[in-house]
Design a protein around this motif. Structure first.
Motif, PDB file in Angstrom:
ATOM      1  N   LEU A 246      95.014  85.496 -39.273  1.00  0.00           N
ATOM      2  CA  LEU A 246      93.995  86.239 -39.848  1.00  0.00           C
ATOM      3  C   LEU A 246      94.448  87.416 -40.759  1.00  0.00           C
ATOM      4  O   LEU A 246      95.695  87.539 -41.087  1.00  0.00           O
ATOM      5  CB  LEU A 246      93.024  86.703 -38.804  1.00  0.00           C
ATOM      6  CG  LEU A 246      92.608  85.990 -37.910  1.00  0.00           C
ATOM      7  CD1 LEU A 246      91.809  86.564 -36.658  1.00  0.00           C
ATOM      8  CD2 LEU A 246      91.329  84.821 -38.509  1.00  0.00           C
ATOM      9  N   ASP A 247      93.560  88.017 -41.551  1.00  0.00           N
ATOM     10  CA  ASP A 247      93.649  89.338 -42.342  1.00  0.00           C
ATOM     11  C   ASP A 247      92.660  90.055 -42.108  1.00  0.00           C
ATOM     12  O   ASP A 247      91.724  89.754 -41.481  1.00  0.00           O
ATOM     13  CB  ASP A 247      93.910  89.047 -43.720  1.00  0.00           C
ATOM     14  CG  ASP A 247      94.874  89.703 -44.458  1.00  0.00           C
ATOM     15  OD1 ASP A 247      95.046  90.910 -43.929  1.00  0.00           O
ATOM     16  OD2 ASP A 247      95.584  89.387 -45.261  1.00  0.00           O
ATOM     17  N   VAL A 248      92.861  91.418 -42.421  1.00  0.00           N
ATOM     18  CA  VAL A 248      91.870  92.356 -42.364  1.00  0.00           C
ATOM     19  C   VAL A 248      91.676  93.007 -43.765  1.00  0.00           C
ATOM     20  O   VAL A 248      92.720  93.208 -44.357  1.00  0.00           O
ATOM     21  CB  VAL A 248      92.240  93.443 -41.380  1.00  0.00           C
ATOM     22  CG1 VAL A 248      92.048  92.697 -40.169  1.00  0.00           C
ATOM     23  CG2 VAL A 248      93.508  94.007 -41.482  1.00  0.00           C
ATOM     24  N   SER A 249      90.317  93.364 -43.966  1.00  0.00           N
ATOM     25  CA  SER A 249      90.009  94.431 -45.082  1.00  0.00           C
ATOM     26  C   SER A 249      89.685  95.561 -44.768  1.00  0.00           C
ATOM     27  O   SER A 249      88.405  95.481 -44.007  1.00  0.00           O
ATOM     28  CB  SER A 249      88.971  93.494 -46.116  1.00  0.00           C
ATOM     29  OG  SER A 249      88.731  94.466 -47.291  1.00  0.00           O
ATOM     30  N   PHE A 250      89.954  96.448 -45.068  1.00  0.00           N
ATOM     31  CA  PHE A 250      89.382  97.896 -45.016  1.00  0.00           C
ATOM     32  C   PHE A 250      88.451  98.494 -46.128  1.00  0.00           C
ATOM     33  O   PHE A 250      88.175  99.476 -45.972  1.00  0.00           O
ATOM     34  CB  PHE A 250      90.510  99.031 -44.843  1.00  0.00           C
ATOM     35  CG  PHE A 250      91.255  98.431 -43.490  1.00  0.00           C
ATOM     36  CD1 PHE A 250      90.830  98.697 -42.331  1.00  0.00           C
ATOM     37  CD2 PHE A 250      92.632  97.930 -43.885  1.00  0.00           C
ATOM     38  CE1 PHE A 250      91.665  98.316 -41.268  1.00  0.00           C
ATOM     39  CE2 PHE A 250      93.531  97.618 -42.633  1.00  0.00           C
ATOM     40  CZ  PHE A 250      92.968  97.788 -41.548  1.00  0.00           C
ATOM     41  N   ALA A 251      88.300  97.681 -47.167  1.00  0.00           N
ATOM     42  CA  ALA A 251      87.551  98.087 -48.307  1.00  0.00           C
ATOM     43  C   ALA A 251      85.984  98.397 -47.874  1.00  0.00           C
ATOM     44  O   ALA A 251      85.465  97.821 -47.040  1.00  0.00           O
ATOM     45  CB  ALA A 251      87.484  96.715 -49.477  1.00  0.00           C
ATOM     46  N   PRO A 252      85.532  99.162 -48.874  1.00  0.00           N
ATOM     47  CA  PRO A 252      84.026  99.684 -48.498  1.00  0.00           C
ATOM     48  C   PRO A 252      83.201  98.430 -48.508  1.00  0.00           C
ATOM     49  O   PRO A 252      82.042  98.623 -47.880  1.00  0.00           O
ATOM     50  CB  PRO A 252      83.793 100.769 -49.573  1.00  0.00           C
ATOM     51  CG  PRO A 252      85.242 101.352 -49.916  1.00  0.00           C
ATOM     52  CD  PRO A 252      86.008  99.924 -49.996  1.00  0.00           C
ATOM     53  N   SER A 253      83.510  97.546 -49.274  1.00  0.00           N
ATOM     54  CA  SER A 253      82.577  96.584 -49.553  1.00  0.00           C
ATOM     55  C   SER A 253      83.367  95.215 -49.561  1.00  0.00           C
ATOM     56  O   SER A 253      84.391  95.236 -50.216  1.00  0.00           O
ATOM     57  CB  SER A 253      81.794  96.570 -50.612  1.00  0.00           C
ATOM     58  OG  SER A 253      80.659  95.403 -50.804  1.00  0.00           O
ATOM     59  N   VAL A 254      83.170  94.112 -48.496  1.00  0.00           N
ATOM     60  CA  VAL A 254      84.006  92.933 -48.675  1.00  0.00           C
ATOM     61  C   VAL A 254      83.221  91.719 -48.970  1.00  0.00           C
ATOM     62  O   VAL A 254      83.718  90.855 -49.510  1.00  0.00           O
ATOM     63  CB  VAL A 254      84.509  92.884 -47.157  1.00  0.00           C
ATOM     64  CG1 VAL A 254      85.459  91.685 -46.912  1.00  0.00           C
ATOM     65  CG2 VAL A 254      85.394  94.168 -46.739  1.00  0.00           C
ATOM     66  N   HIS A 255      81.829  91.587 -48.585  1.00  0.00           N
ATOM     67  CA  HIS A 255      81.031  90.621 -48.793  1.00  0.00           C
ATOM     68  C   HIS A 255      79.873  90.983 -49.609  1.00  0.00           C
ATOM     69  O   HIS A 255      79.030  91.901 -48.694  1.00  0.00           O
ATOM     70  CB  HIS A 255      80.754  89.658 -47.528  1.00  0.00           C
ATOM     71  CG  HIS A 255      81.834  89.165 -46.914  1.00  0.00           C
ATOM     72  ND1 HIS A 255      82.736  88.165 -47.220  1.00  0.00           N
ATOM     73  CD2 HIS A 255      82.518  89.595 -45.796  1.00  0.00           C
ATOM     74  CE1 HIS A 255      83.733  88.036 -46.504  1.00  0.00           C
ATOM     75  NE2 HIS A 255      83.582  88.640 -45.466  1.00  0.00           N
ATOM     76  N   PRO A 256      79.354  90.665 -50.859  1.00  0.00           N
ATOM     77  CA  PRO A 256      78.265  91.344 -51.589  1.00  0.00           C
ATOM     78  C   PRO A 256      77.162  91.009 -50.587  1.00  0.00           C
ATOM     79  O   PRO A 256      76.656  90.289 -50.059  1.00  0.00           O
ATOM     80  CB  PRO A 256      78.286  90.434 -52.865  1.00  0.00           C
ATOM     81  CG  PRO A 256      79.665  89.929 -53.114  1.00  0.00           C
ATOM     82  CD  PRO A 256      80.224  89.690 -51.716  1.00  0.00           C
ATOM     83  N   GLY A 257      76.371  92.156 -50.716  1.00  0.00           N
ATOM     84  CA  GLY A 257      75.032  92.140 -49.924  1.00  0.00           C
ATOM     85  C   GLY A 257      75.051  92.289 -48.413  1.00  0.00           C
ATOM     86  O   GLY A 257      74.001  92.464 -47.654  1.00  0.00           O
ATOM     87  N   THR A 258      76.307  92.571 -48.045  1.00  0.00           N
ATOM     88  CA  THR A 258      76.507  92.952 -46.404  1.00  0.00           C
ATOM     89  C   THR A 258      76.970  94.400 -46.338  1.00  0.00           C
ATOM     90  O   THR A 258      77.213  95.050 -47.258  1.00  0.00           O
ATOM     91  CB  THR A 258      77.468  91.902 -45.663  1.00  0.00           C
ATOM     92  OG1 THR A 258      78.934  92.148 -46.293  1.00  0.00           O
ATOM     93  CG2 THR A 258      76.911  90.474 -45.952  1.00  0.00           C
ATOM     94  N   LEU A 259      76.678  95.029 -45.073  1.00  0.00           N
ATOM     95  CA  LEU A 259      77.034  96.195 -44.893  1.00  0.00           C
ATOM     96  C   LEU A 259      78.442  96.508 -44.914  1.00  0.00           C
ATOM     97  O   LEU A 259      79.409  95.403 -44.727  1.00  0.00           O
ATOM     98  CB  LEU A 259      76.917  96.596 -43.373  1.00  0.00           C
ATOM     99  CG  LEU A 259      75.502  96.631 -42.897  1.00  0.00           C
ATOM    100  CD1 LEU A 259      75.297  97.160 -41.451  1.00  0.00           C
ATOM    101  CD2 LEU A 259      74.550  97.740 -43.989  1.00  0.00           C
ATOM    102  N   GLY A 260      79.027  97.513 -45.428  1.00  0.00           N
ATOM    103  CA  GLY A 260      80.409  97.651 -45.790  1.00  0.00           C
ATOM    104  C   GLY A 260      81.263  98.433 -44.699  1.00  0.00           C
ATOM    105  O   GLY A 260      80.667  98.809 -43.765  1.00  0.00           O
ATOM    106  N   ASN A 261      82.519  98.707 -44.861  1.00  0.00           N
ATOM    107  CA  ASN A 261      83.265  99.391 -44.088  1.00  0.00           C
ATOM    108  C   ASN A 261      83.513 100.781 -44.196  1.00  0.00           C
ATOM    109  O   ASN A 261      83.886 101.532 -45.029  1.00  0.00           O
ATOM    110  CB  ASN A 261      84.826  98.714 -43.974  1.00  0.00           C
ATOM    111  CG  ASN A 261      84.938  97.488 -43.330  1.00  0.00           C
ATOM    112  OD1 ASN A 261      84.497  97.100 -42.603  1.00  0.00           O
ATOM    113  ND2 ASN A 261      85.556  96.454 -44.255  1.00  0.00           N
TER     114      ASN A 261
END
Length: 468
Positions: A246-261
């Protein structure tokens, strides 16, 4: 094995402190060899929010403590996308800095890991602390607090998006659900074990609201150690994820239209062993007079320092009303829509657990700079005898414009461009960062806005998803 216990008590000049006891330093190298550690990774978080690294063999530790490791001055203006902003005197191929590891924060993992991690501080070639050393400005802010008789405890919440190798969410929800946890159970258990092996105590972990999203919280530390802990915990999370394919993203937005990190910060202030975020009257939500003044200082400064706390174009895809992101500059008791949430804690633990949560911070932030500007804002609140407005105990977005005006509630900047303009004029930010670092940071963020400000969010996500 954790060689030491974080950054608490580190002196301002860590280079001289690390040279003070050559025999002890040799003992550290010997213990690392015994543990099977072959190299030390020295980390720096730059003004683009990227954790940069230099790796040195353990056998070179004595030499590194004497002379450091080279690091170009141009990294002061490095962007998240690996571009370099034009800001004198940093935009040049000439000149060099030296990285020195802070041995008080050196950590080595059990289980035969050949690589140990340590945060580094930046020095000039004349062996003076660089004015653009992000970690040193936080250390100085902590020392300013101690001069006032105030110490802080801080803890970041770590939100991340767990992804498969095709970038799809690793769990499908629902948020906080048992079914979502079962989809990622092996990863979650291995992550908690790995963090514990690094001396990072996890208080709780759960699948968050967005698909693939996971959050864990760790115990509070002094601010410098808390920032170090966040950097290391992200490294560990990514390493464990990759072991699971797997991998992880800490970006504020990862999938458009969903809640961010987010990367919410919990902060408490203490004097003579007493928590200043409690022990007062109802007017300050139960905070002491100085506690309420510090909270007021942070609240007043929020618009001007937002570009440090939410420093990416993607930050403003996350920082939306009714998303528990703190889009309005207001405070409330346990109000998750307020930018500053007072967490009084249960009656049985209030004296030790009361804290304020700053909700606007996200995964793109440099944690050293975020804490620096917030502590400086807190001191400014005390110096001005700043007063909090009445707490907001409802969703501010549901209020009419006139109601918000009457309650002194303002919408925080909605774009990075707007936030950077305010940051450029923020006296709190200039005092916290110093003129050179403030200039470098503003220039980096203006370049990001010029490059990505008009791009589609999905395009920016594609470039930034795995950068942090």
């Amino acid at each position: 094995m954790q060689i030491t216990n974080g950054s608490a008590g580190t002196t301002v000049d860590i280079r001289r402190a690390s040279q003070a006891d050559p025999e002890a330093n040799a003992g550290i190298a010997d213990r690392l060899h015994t543990l099977g550690v072959r190299a030390i990774a020295m980390t720096v978080v730059d003004n683009g929010g990227v954790t940069r690294v230099k790796v040195v063999p353990v056998r070179r530790l004595a030499s590194v403590l004497r002379s450091g490791v080279g690091f170009s001055v141009v990294w002061a203006v490095a962007g998240t996308d690996d571009s370099f902003a034009l800001a004198a005197p940093f935009d040049t191929p000439a000149g060099d800095l030296r990285l020195f590891p802070d041995l008080d924060a050196l950590d080595a993992v059990t289980g035969g890991s050949p690589l140990a991690w340590v945060p580094a501080d930046q020095y000039t070639q004349d062996l003076e602390v660089s004015p653009c050393c992000q970690r040193s400005v936080l250390r100085e802010a902590v020392e300013r607090g101690r001069a006032r008789g105030i110490e802080f405890k801080a803890a970041f919440e770590v939100e991340m998006s767990l992804l498969d190798r095709d970038g799809r969410p690793a769990h499908s929800g629902p948020g906080y659900s048992a079914s979502a946890l079962l989809e990622i159970e092996p990863f979650a258990l291995d992550l908690m074990d790995a963090l514990a092996a690094h001396g990072i105590e996890v208080e709780q972990l759960h699948p968050e609201y967005a698909p693939g999203q996971v959050e864990f919280s760790c115990t509070a530390r002094d601010p410098l150690a808390a920032a170090d802990q966040l950097v290391l915990s992200r490294v560990v999370a990514r390493k464990v994820a990759r072991a699971h394919g797997l991998d992880v993203s800490f970006a504020p937005s990862v999938h458009p239209g969903t809640l961010g990190n987010g990367c919410h910060l919990h902060l408490s202030a203490w004097r003579d062993g007493v928590n200043l975020m409690q022990g007062g009257d109802e007017a300050g939500g139960g905070m002491s007079v100085d506690g309420a003044a510090m909270a007021a200082g942070m609240l007043d400064a929020l618009p001007g320092v937002l570009a440090v706390l939410a420093p990416s174009v993607l930050s403003y895809a996350r920082l939306q009303p009714q998303k528990w992101a703190g889009a309005y500059a207001c405070w409330g008791v346990e109000n998750r829509e307020a930018a500053l949430r007072l967490v009084p804690g249960t009656v049985s633990s209030r004296a030790s657990s009361a804290n304020v949560e700053i909700k606007t911070i996200d995964g793109a932030t440099n944690p050293y700079l975020a804490l620096s500007v917030l502590l400086t804002a807190a001191f400014d609140g005390i110096d001005r005898d700043a007063a909090l407005p009445a707490p907001v105990q409802r969703d501010p977005h549901s209020m009419t414009k006139s109601e918000r005006t009457k309650a002194r509630i303002a919408r925080l900047p909605s774009t990075l461009g707007e936030a950077v303009d305010l940051l450029a004029r923020s006296e709190v930010a200039m005092k916290a960062l110093g003129p050179q670092l403030h200039h470098a940071f503003v220039t980096v963020r203006r370049q990001e806005w010029a490059t990505y400000g008009k791009c589609d969010v999905a395009e920016v996500i594609s470039d930034y998803r795995l950068r942090y």
